[in-house]
Design a protein around this motif. Structure first.
Motif, PDB file in Angstrom:
ATOM      1  N   GLY A  26     -99.530 -55.742  78.979  1.00 46.68           N
ATOM      2  CA  GLY A  26     -98.966 -56.921  78.414  1.00 46.68           C
ATOM      3  C   GLY A  26     -99.330 -56.991  76.768  1.00 46.68           C
ATOM      4  N   ILE A  27     -99.510 -55.726  76.196  1.00 43.54           N
ATOM      5  CA  ILE A  27     -99.715 -55.513  74.866  1.00 43.54           C
ATOM      6  C   ILE A  27     -98.631 -56.215  73.940  1.00 43.54           C
ATOM      7  CG2 ILE A  27    -100.262 -53.667  73.080  1.00 43.54           C
ATOM      8  CD1 ILE A  27    -102.575 -53.963  75.018  1.00 43.54           C
ATOM      9  N   CYS A  28     -97.595 -56.259  74.312  1.00 42.02           N
ATOM     10  CA  CYS A  28     -96.373 -56.890  73.449  1.00 42.02           C
ATOM     11  C   CYS A  28     -96.607 -58.109  73.167  1.00 42.02           C
ATOM     12  CB  CYS A  28     -95.145 -56.552  74.055  1.00 42.02           C
ATOM     13  SG  CYS A  28     -93.753 -57.312  73.051  1.00 42.02           S
ATOM     14  N   PRO A  29     -96.751 -58.979  74.082  1.00 36.62           N
ATOM     15  CA  PRO A  29     -97.292 -60.625  73.552  1.00 36.62           C
ATOM     16  C   PRO A  29     -98.488 -60.723  73.025  1.00 36.62           C
ATOM     17  CG  PRO A  29     -97.233 -60.380  75.992  1.00 36.62           C
ATOM     18  CD  PRO A  29     -96.745 -59.077  75.415  1.00 36.62           C
ATOM     19  N   PHE A  30     -99.460 -59.853  73.234  1.00 34.24           N
ATOM     20  CA  PHE A  30    -100.691 -59.776  72.941  1.00 34.24           C
ATOM     21  C   PHE A  30    -100.716 -59.559  71.208  1.00 34.24           C
ATOM     22  CE2 PHE A  30    -104.624 -57.109  71.814  1.00 34.24           C
ATOM     23  CZ  PHE A  30    -105.632 -58.259  72.004  1.00 34.24           C
ATOM     24  N   LEU A  31    -100.052 -58.658  70.763  1.00 37.77           N
ATOM     25  CA  LEU A  31     -99.910 -58.458  69.406  1.00 37.77           C
ATOM     26  C   LEU A  31     -98.718 -59.290  68.839  1.00 37.77           C
ATOM     27  CD1 LEU A  31     -99.866 -54.322  69.299  1.00 37.77           C
ATOM     28  CD2 LEU A  31    -101.955 -55.968  68.700  1.00 37.77           C
ATOM     29  N   GLY A  32     -97.965 -59.632  69.367  1.00 39.50           N
ATOM     30  CA  GLY A  32     -96.939 -60.567  68.694  1.00 39.50           C
ATOM     31  C   GLY A  32     -97.272 -62.057  68.524  1.00 39.50           C
ATOM     32  N   VAL A  33     -97.716 -62.669  69.510  1.00 41.48           N
ATOM     33  CA  VAL A  33     -98.000 -63.939  69.499  1.00 41.48           C
ATOM     34  C   VAL A  33     -99.479 -64.436  69.021  1.00 41.48           C
ATOM     35  CG1 VAL A  33     -97.888 -66.261  70.883  1.00 41.48           C
ATOM     36  CG2 VAL A  33     -96.709 -64.301  71.327  1.00 41.48           C
ATOM     37  N   SER A  34    -100.017 -63.304  68.443  1.00 43.52           N
ATOM     38  CA  SER A  34    -101.677 -63.686  68.310  1.00 43.52           C
ATOM     39  C   SER A  34    -102.052 -64.082  66.764  1.00 43.52           C
ATOM     40  CB  SER A  34    -102.522 -62.422  68.754  1.00 43.52           C
ATOM     41  OG  SER A  34    -102.039 -61.201  68.041  1.00 43.52           O
ATOM     42  N   LYS A  35    -100.909 -64.334  65.925  1.00 42.39           N
ATOM     43  CA  LYS A  35    -101.120 -64.501  64.521  1.00 42.39           C
ATOM     44  C   LYS A  35    -101.965 -65.799  64.391  1.00 42.39           C
ATOM     45  CE  LYS A  35     -97.637 -61.341  62.827  1.00 42.39           C
ATOM     46  NZ  LYS A  35     -96.460 -61.175  62.018  1.00 42.39           N
ATOM     47  N   LYS A  36    -101.704 -66.735  65.340  1.00 41.43           N
ATOM     48  CA  LYS A  36    -102.086 -68.032  64.932  1.00 41.43           C
ATOM     49  C   LYS A  36    -102.689 -68.594  66.352  1.00 41.43           C
ATOM     50  CE  LYS A  36     -99.265 -69.749  61.249  1.00 41.43           C
ATOM     51  NZ  LYS A  36    -100.348 -69.409  60.419  1.00 41.43           N
ATOM     52  N   THR A  37    -103.843 -69.341  66.417  1.00 44.19           N
ATOM     53  CA  THR A  37    -104.452 -69.779  67.585  1.00 44.19           C
ATOM     54  C   THR A  37    -103.443 -70.772  68.570  1.00 44.19           C
ATOM     55  OG1 THR A  37    -105.754 -71.309  66.579  1.00 44.19           O
ATOM     56  CG2 THR A  37    -106.676 -69.279  67.003  1.00 44.19           C
ATOM     57  N   ASP A  38    -102.708 -71.493  67.756  1.00 45.69           N
ATOM     58  CA  ASP A  38    -101.963 -72.725  68.405  1.00 45.69           C
ATOM     59  C   ASP A  38    -100.824 -71.963  69.361  1.00 45.69           C
ATOM     60  OD1 ASP A  38    -100.770 -72.017  66.163  1.00 45.69           O
ATOM     61  OD2 ASP A  38     -99.939 -73.818  65.542  1.00 45.69           O
ATOM     62  N   THR A  39    -100.147 -71.094  68.604  1.00 45.46           N
ATOM     63  CA  THR A  39     -99.365 -70.206  69.407  1.00 45.46           C
ATOM     64  C   THR A  39     -99.793 -69.300  70.539  1.00 45.46           C
ATOM     65  OG1 THR A  39     -99.028 -68.457  67.737  1.00 45.46           O
ATOM     66  CG2 THR A  39     -97.465 -70.207  67.492  1.00 45.46           C
ATOM     67  N   ALA A  40    -100.750 -68.790  70.534  1.00 41.56           N
ATOM     68  CA  ALA A  40    -101.712 -68.049  71.297  1.00 41.56           C
ATOM     69  C   ALA A  40    -101.855 -68.962  72.373  1.00 41.56           C
ATOM     70  CB  ALA A  40    -102.814 -67.321  70.826  1.00 41.56           C
ATOM     71  N   PHE A  41    -102.222 -70.043  72.164  1.00 41.09           N
ATOM     72  CA  PHE A  41    -102.814 -71.049  73.292  1.00 41.09           C
ATOM     73  C   PHE A  41    -101.683 -71.508  74.165  1.00 41.09           C
ATOM     74  CE2 PHE A  41    -103.391 -75.622  74.592  1.00 41.09           C
ATOM     75  CZ  PHE A  41    -104.506 -75.229  75.629  1.00 41.09           C
ATOM     76  N   GLY A  42    -100.492 -71.699  73.437  1.00 41.69           N
ATOM     77  CA  GLY A  42     -99.290 -71.987  74.077  1.00 41.69           C
ATOM     78  C   GLY A  42     -98.669 -70.893  75.062  1.00 41.69           C
ATOM     79  N   MET A  43     -98.809 -69.657  74.528  1.00 42.68           N
ATOM     80  CA  MET A  43     -98.316 -68.411  75.246  1.00 42.68           C
ATOM     81  C   MET A  43     -99.530 -68.487  76.395  1.00 42.68           C
ATOM     82  SD  MET A  43     -96.503 -65.988  75.916  1.00 42.68           S
ATOM     83  CE  MET A  43     -95.508 -65.206  75.047  1.00 42.68           C
ATOM     84  N   SER A  44    -100.763 -68.569  76.104  1.00 46.61           N
ATOM     85  CA  SER A  44    -101.765 -68.517  77.296  1.00 46.61           C
ATOM     86  C   SER A  44    -101.544 -69.383  78.480  1.00 46.61           C
ATOM     87  CB  SER A  44    -103.055 -68.893  76.697  1.00 46.61           C
ATOM     88  OG  SER A  44    -103.447 -67.901  75.735  1.00 46.61           O
ATOM     89  N   MET A  45    -101.227 -70.669  78.071  1.00 45.25           N
ATOM     90  CA  MET A  45    -100.827 -71.816  79.237  1.00 45.25           C
ATOM     91  C   MET A  45     -99.568 -71.433  79.952  1.00 45.25           C
ATOM     92  SD  MET A  45    -103.140 -73.684  79.222  1.00 45.25           S
ATOM     93  CE  MET A  45    -104.429 -72.690  78.626  1.00 45.25           C
ATOM     94  N   ALA A  46     -98.741 -71.019  79.297  1.00 42.11           N
ATOM     95  CA  ALA A  46     -97.476 -70.466  80.129  1.00 42.11           C
ATOM     96  C   ALA A  46     -97.654 -69.188  80.959  1.00 42.11           C
ATOM     97  CB  ALA A  46     -96.262 -69.954  79.053  1.00 42.11           C
ATOM     98  N   VAL A  47     -98.426 -68.225  80.077  1.00 41.05           N
ATOM     99  CA  VAL A  47     -98.812 -67.046  81.169  1.00 41.05           C
ATOM    100  C   VAL A  47     -99.749 -67.522  82.481  1.00 41.05           C
ATOM    101  CG1 VAL A  47    -100.242 -65.033  81.092  1.00 41.05           C
ATOM    102  CG2 VAL A  47     -98.546 -65.611  79.459  1.00 41.05           C
ATOM    103  N   ILE A  48    -100.753 -68.477  82.071  1.00 43.80           N
ATOM    104  CA  ILE A  48    -101.493 -68.979  83.206  1.00 43.80           C
ATOM    105  C   ILE A  48    -100.476 -69.622  84.450  1.00 43.80           C
ATOM    106  CG2 ILE A  48    -103.167 -70.555  83.980  1.00 43.80           C
ATOM    107  CD1 ILE A  48    -104.758 -69.990  81.574  1.00 43.80           C
ATOM    108  N   PHE A  49     -99.777 -70.348  84.089  1.00 41.47           N
ATOM    109  CA  PHE A  49     -98.848 -70.898  84.938  1.00 41.47           C
ATOM    110  C   PHE A  49     -97.939 -70.060  85.656  1.00 41.47           C
ATOM    111  CE2 PHE A  49     -94.763 -72.593  86.213  1.00 41.47           C
ATOM    112  CZ  PHE A  49     -94.912 -73.823  86.904  1.00 41.47           C
ATOM    113  N   VAL A  50     -97.155 -69.165  84.835  1.00 44.13           N
ATOM    114  CA  VAL A  50     -96.373 -67.948  85.415  1.00 44.13           C
ATOM    115  C   VAL A  50     -97.125 -67.144  86.357  1.00 44.13           C
ATOM    116  CG1 VAL A  50     -94.928 -66.186  85.100  1.00 44.13           C
ATOM    117  CG2 VAL A  50     -94.720 -68.198  83.676  1.00 44.13           C
ATOM    118  N   MET A  51     -98.230 -66.691  86.035  1.00 42.65           N
ATOM    119  CA  MET A  51     -99.043 -65.576  86.861  1.00 42.65           C
ATOM    120  C   MET A  51     -99.680 -66.294  88.021  1.00 42.65           C
ATOM    121  SD  MET A  51    -101.441 -62.918  84.809  1.00 42.65           S
ATOM    122  CE  MET A  51    -100.878 -61.792  83.692  1.00 42.65           C
TER     123      MET A  51
END
Length: 196
Positions: A26-51
């Motif tokens: 999962g390195i691609c979203p790790f490097l791509g969405v980690s520039k700002k904490t708010d987008t990282a948080f949104g991606m985190s919530m989506a990944v938690i739900f999906v996983m």
């Protein structure tokens, strides 16, 4: 199945076998969405739900459909279809409920479908022989570990904007160095063990 064994699975998935920083999935979203904490948080919530949901659904599909029909060789295809359906659900929800977050996640939201961390947790649940509860706990804990790594990395990258370092390291090089140092710090958990 004791509380200690479930806790051991969860702790292992979050810290010891972190999917991003230890297994490098999962390195691609790790490097791509980690520039700002708010987008990282949104991606985190989506990944938690999906996983979490994918772990439950893929376990059911594998045990009640694929194994009974002798189609275990179709696991990867079946699991990707389940994950793709869940991601479509999340994408539609975010587009309607949170359009700003949907726009900021951009291409990385559909990439959850092919995120090897999500597929990896589904396949490792089967390979580890987990029962339903263990599979769901492992999937949820792996997603929490994914989110922990993503949020830590995003917060560090936000602070790096104000740091002084050589010009040749600006942008992606400093992000890779930071990710490497974060991965090394998580390697310190490799000796951690919860006794059963």
């Amino acid at each position: 199945m004791s509380f200690t064994s479930l806790f051991s699975i969860a702790l292992g998935a979050i810290l010891v076998e972190n999917y991003i920083l230890v297994q490098f999935l999962g390195i691609c979203p790790f490097l791509g969405v980690s520039k700002k904490t708010d987008t990282a948080f949104g991606m985190s919530m989506a990944v938690i739900f999906v996983m979490a949901v994918a772990s439950a659904v893929t376990w059911l599909v594998n045990n009640f459909l694929l194994e009974r029909l002798g189609l275990q060789f179709m696991q990867t295809v079946a699991f990707i279809l389940v994950i793709a359906a869940l991601v479509q659900f999340v994408e539609m929800f975010l587009q309607k409920a949170m359009p700003a977050l949907y726009q900021s996640l951009g291409i990385y939201l559909p990439l959850i479908t092919t995120n090897c961390a999500v597929l990896g947790v589904a396949l490792l649940n089967v390979q580890s022989g987990y029962n339903f509860i263990e599979a769901v706990i492992n999937g949820t804990a792996a997603a929490v570990g994914f989110s922990l790594a993503l949020m830590l990395f995003a917060s560090i990258r936000e602070r790096l904007e104000f740091a002084e370092y050589p010009k040749s390291f600006e942008g992606f090089p400093i992000a890779l160095i930071t990710a490497a140092l974060l991965a090394i710090s998580f390697m310190g958990f490799s000796g951690l063990e919860v006794f059963k």
